[in-house]
Design an enzyme around this catalytic site. Structure first.
Site, PDB file in Angstrom:
ATOM      1  N   HIS A  62       0.836  -1.212   0.000  1.00 36.59           N
ATOM      2  CA  HIS A  62       0.000   0.000   0.000  1.00 36.59           C
ATOM      3  C   HIS A  62       0.864   1.254   0.000  1.00 36.59           C
ATOM      4  O   HIS A  62       1.979   1.264   0.494  1.00 36.59           O
ATOM      5  CB  HIS A  62      -1.014   0.000   1.151  1.00 36.59           C
ATOM      6  CG  HIS A  62      -0.474   0.272   2.521  1.00 36.59           C
ATOM      7  ND1 HIS A  62      -0.221   1.545   2.980  1.00 36.59           N
ATOM      8  CD2 HIS A  62      -0.171  -0.559   3.546  1.00 36.59           C
ATOM      9  CE1 HIS A  62       0.212   1.489   4.230  1.00 36.59           C
ATOM     10  NE2 HIS A  62       0.259   0.226   4.597  1.00 36.59           N
ATOM     11  N   ASP A  80       6.381   2.338   6.299  1.00 36.91           N
ATOM     12  CA  ASP A  80       5.062   1.706   6.351  1.00 36.91           C
ATOM     13  C   ASP A  80       4.118   2.513   5.450  1.00 36.91           C
ATOM     14  O   ASP A  80       3.623   3.554   5.857  1.00 36.91           O
ATOM     15  CB  ASP A  80       4.549   1.695   7.786  1.00 36.91           C
ATOM     16  CG  ASP A  80       3.122   1.229   7.927  1.00 36.91           C
ATOM     17  OD1 ASP A  80       2.599   0.627   6.973  1.00 36.91           O
ATOM     18  OD2 ASP A  80       2.516   1.474   8.985  1.00 36.91           O
ATOM     19  N   GLU A 113      -4.936   2.245   2.817  1.00 32.17           N
ATOM     20  CA  GLU A 113      -4.854   1.126   3.762  1.00 32.17           C
ATOM     21  C   GLU A 113      -4.959   1.610   5.196  1.00 32.17           C
ATOM     22  O   GLU A 113      -5.560   0.950   6.047  1.00 32.17           O
ATOM     23  CB  GLU A 113      -3.540   0.355   3.554  1.00 32.17           C
ATOM     24  CG  GLU A 113      -3.437  -0.937   4.357  1.00 32.17           C
ATOM     25  CD  GLU A 113      -2.843  -0.759   5.753  1.00 32.17           C
ATOM     26  OE1 GLU A 113      -2.874  -1.723   6.545  1.00 32.17           O
ATOM     27  OE2 GLU A 113      -2.349   0.350   6.073  1.00 32.17           O
ATOM     28  N   GLU A 114      -4.364   2.775   5.462  1.00 31.19           N
ATOM     29  CA  GLU A 114      -4.239   3.240   6.845  1.00 31.19           C
ATOM     30  C   GLU A 114      -5.564   3.611   7.493  1.00 31.19           C
ATOM     31  O   GLU A 114      -5.629   3.801   8.709  1.00 31.19           O
ATOM     32  CB  GLU A 114      -3.272   4.427   6.915  1.00 31.19           C
ATOM     33  CG  GLU A 114      -1.830   4.110   6.527  1.00 31.19           C
ATOM     34  CD  GLU A 114      -1.097   3.218   7.530  1.00 31.19           C
ATOM     35  OE1 GLU A 114      -1.687   2.897   8.582  1.00 31.19           O
ATOM     36  OE2 GLU A 114       0.052   2.846   7.263  1.00 31.19           O
ATOM     37  N   ASP A 150       3.484  -6.109   3.805  1.00 34.22           N
ATOM     38  CA  ASP A 150       3.334  -4.921   4.640  1.00 34.22           C
ATOM     39  C   ASP A 150       4.445  -4.990   5.678  1.00 34.22           C
ATOM     40  O   ASP A 150       5.344  -5.832   5.579  1.00 34.22           O
ATOM     41  CB  ASP A 150       1.941  -4.892   5.288  1.00 34.22           C
ATOM     42  CG  ASP A 150       1.475  -3.484   5.637  1.00 34.22           C
ATOM     43  OD1 ASP A 150       2.312  -2.646   6.021  1.00 34.22           O
ATOM     44  OD2 ASP A 150       0.259  -3.209   5.535  1.00 34.22           O
ATOM     45  N   HIS A 175       4.839   4.068  12.715  1.00 27.03           N
ATOM     46  CA  HIS A 175       4.041   5.291  12.790  1.00 27.03           C
ATOM     47  C   HIS A 175       4.770   6.422  13.516  1.00 27.03           C
ATOM     48  O   HIS A 175       4.140   7.300  14.110  1.00 27.03           O
ATOM     49  CB  HIS A 175       2.667   5.022  13.406  1.00 27.03           C
ATOM     50  CG  HIS A 175       1.749   4.296  12.487  1.00 27.03           C
ATOM     51  ND1 HIS A 175       0.378   4.339  12.602  1.00 27.03           N
ATOM     52  CD2 HIS A 175       1.993   3.506  11.402  1.00 27.03           C
ATOM     53  CE1 HIS A 175      -0.181   3.607  11.652  1.00 27.03           C
ATOM     54  NE2 HIS A 175       0.793   3.095  10.911  1.00 27.03           N
TER      55      HIS A 175
END
Length: 362
Positions: A71, A183, A217-218, A240, A327
């Site tokens: 993603h 990510d 995706e998030e 991922d 994150h």
């Protein structure tokens, strides 16, 4: 394929440019253009959808369809409220971490271009040490140097503007890649490298390969949910990131034991089709690609879930890249793991045959 270095100078130049480019959820298209431009020599055609998912296709006329997927979006913030004295309060766009915000620089994306700002925080001298207030969503704020709300708006900033961090890619201690948004733009990079290797090694695949870079995706796997209905794949291999659990304050009894430098992480979960997973594990063992295992509970929390439960059920599996500090703006992965995820996807593709159903009843 011999175990030599996979990432060349062109690869690394693309990775750096791709990571440094802002691609917040809902605003992924500039990053997708970079990705498609890199992938163009290695595929036959592309499809895109209305929300920005991009798919490079090899053998688009083949009836049997295999997806490899990552993603493209990164977590970010939205401008939510502007005070009379020109300060900006935010809400999340994805799982943005309020605790890392204070003293971070930000880019606010406006029609006039980037407006620079900082997440302000009261000086230590002004806080009561016996009752420290932690950063929370309702007390973090952005200062763009404006004296009032009118000046903020004249700078082009309004409610709904998206906000990203400017932190850029660097290599630490020779083999650790560090950046925000690894990510999961690392996923988009790795599947693109698989396509490059197939092209360079002149592999003639007996099926259609759909190299899929999904959006959104998030905020709930939304891009994958849309594109799987368009592609209608027979098999999906998703990549991922997952947590390196060896750093402080992570409970291994809850999170399991996975770490950077020890290889791709193969997931066990209801959404992961067992026979497809065993094909991947068998491939890793045969090709001597190091790997780790991870158990999920009811869901993987990745686009695997969207593919698996679409179109009446699509055999799907997850190969994860272990990552530290998810994150945050200093996400960290090991170069060897990046290369081994690429190897594992590449070698697994060579073992898939048209007509494979992975049925438990065959």
């Amino acid at each position: 394929m011999a175990k030599k270095a996979l990432l060349n100078k062109k690869s690394m130049t693309f990775l750096e440019k791709y990571l440094n480019n802002a691609s917040p959820t809902g605003y992924e298209w500039e990053g997708q253009k970079l990705w498609m431009n890199y992938l163009k020599p290695y595929v036959d055609t592309f499809i895109t959808d209305t929300y920005g998912t991009a798919v490079g296709i090899i053998n688009p006329k083949a009836p049997y369809k295999v997806v490899i997927e990552g993603h493209s979006d990164e977590i970010s913030w939205y401008v939510n409220y502007i005070t009379d004295n020109g300060l900006i309060y935010v809400i999340r766009n994805g799982g943005s971490d309020h605790q890392i915000a204070p003293s971070k620089c930000v880019n606010i994306h406006t029609k006039k271009g980037i407006v620079k700002g900082v997440f302000g925080w009261p000086a230590i001298h002004t806080r009561k040490s016996e009752k420290e207030e932690a950063p929370k969503l309702d007390n973090i704020f952005i200062d763009i140097g404006a004296k009032d709300k009118d000046e903020v708006e004249k700078m082009g900033v309004h409610v709904g503007c998206v906000i990203t961090y400017p932190d850029e890619f660097h290599i630490m201690n020779k083999d650790k890649f560090v950046c925000r948004a690894i990510d999961n733009r690392a996923g988009g990079f790795m599947i693109a490298e698989v396509a490059r290797l197939l092209h360079e090694n002149k592999v003639d695949l007996p099926f259609g390969l759909y190299i899929t870079n999904s959006v959104q995706e998030e905020i709930g796997l939304r891009g994958a949910q849309m594109i799987t209905e368009t592609i209608k794949p027979n098999v999906a291999i998703v990549t991922d990131v997952c947590h390196d659990t060896t750093t402080p304050m992570i409970e291994k009894k809850k999170q399991g034991h996975t770490e950077i430098g020890k290889g791709p992480v193969i997931s066990y979960a209801p959404a992961v089709q067992n026979r497809l997973r065993e094909l991947i594990i068998g491939t890793a063992e045969e090709k001597r690609i190091p790997f780790q295992r991870m158990a999920s509970s009811r869901f993987t929390g990745t686009d695997t879930d969207a593919f698996a439960y679409s179109n009446g059920g699509v055999p799907s599996a997850l190969i994860s890249l272990p990552l530290r500090y998810m994150h945050t703006t200093v996400e960290m992965v090991h170069k060897n793991d990046v290369e081994n995820v690429i190897r594992l996807i590449y070698e697994t593709l060579l073992k898939i045959k048209p007509g494979d159903t992975f049925s438990y009843f065959d």
